[in-house]
Write a protein that holds these residues in place. Structure first.
Motif, PDB file in Angstrom:
ATOM      1  N   SER A   1      -4.203   1.033   3.497  1.00  0.00           N
ATOM      2  CA  SER A   1      -5.078  -0.136   3.562  1.00  0.00           C
ATOM      3  C   SER A   1      -6.381   0.212   4.276  1.00  0.00           C
TER       4      SER A   1
ATOM      5  N   THR B   1       0.794  -1.227   0.000  1.00  0.00           N
ATOM      6  CA  THR B   1       0.000   0.000   0.000  1.00  0.00           C
ATOM      7  C   THR B   1       0.830   1.284   0.000  1.00  0.00           C
TER       8      THR B   1
ATOM      9  N   GLU C   1      -5.235  -5.621   0.493  1.00  0.00           N
ATOM     10  CA  GLU C   1      -4.948  -4.310   1.071  1.00  0.00           C
ATOM     11  C   GLU C   1      -5.884  -3.970   2.231  1.00  0.00           C
TER      12      GLU C   1
END
Length: 146
Positions: free
Chosen positions: A132, A13, A67
């Motif tokens: 995330s 991320t 994620e």
């Protein structure tokens, strides 16, 4: 490679500091040692080996989610699905993870490079993506925190 070293890595991320030594992460982030970090795992099997427990009704969801960070019993965990990040984690199994910035600040590449012991950079370089999703899982429901 040393699992206790402080790594600067492009995560799934964002750009992050990774280590199995949470004290190093606390020091670099200037955070209280009592504040915990996200634990990232290469797969669900490693997650279970580290004695992380999750309600049965969430297991399939966690295996499929990308994620996404899950908070259960005040412990934050993420199973990495990104191929490049997962390849790096493979030889270690897991790490504590945090963004590669000073607490409350935006990413500063100079700070990040000067603060780490080992830089792991691929041909794409470092870049920030959206963070995330964070879900808090309780026995009865899941709540989106971010």
């Amino acid at each position: 490679m040393d699992s206790k070293a402080l790594y600067l890595v492009q995560t799934d991320t964002t750009v992050g500091f990774l280590s199995q030594d949470s004290a190093k992460l606390s020091k670099i982030k200037n955070r209280p040692k009592s504040k915990t970090f996200v634990s990232v795992f290469t797969n669900f099997k490693t997650f279970k080996e580290k004695k992380r427990r999750i309600a049965n009704k969430y297991k399939a969801y966690i295996r499929a989610a990308k994620e996404t960070t899950f908070v259960s019993k005040n412990r934050a965990s993420r199973i990495v699905k990104s191929e490049l990040h997962s390849q790096f984690l493979q030889s270690f199994g897991w790490f504590f993870s945090t963004s590669a910035n000073q607490s409350g600040q935006v990413f500063n590449e100079t700070f990040a490079r000067n603060s780490t012991e080992i830089i792991v950079e691929d041909s794409y370089g470092f870049h920030e993506s959206r963070p995330s999703t964070i879900l808090k899982l309780s026995p009865t429901r899941k709540v989106k925190l971010r």
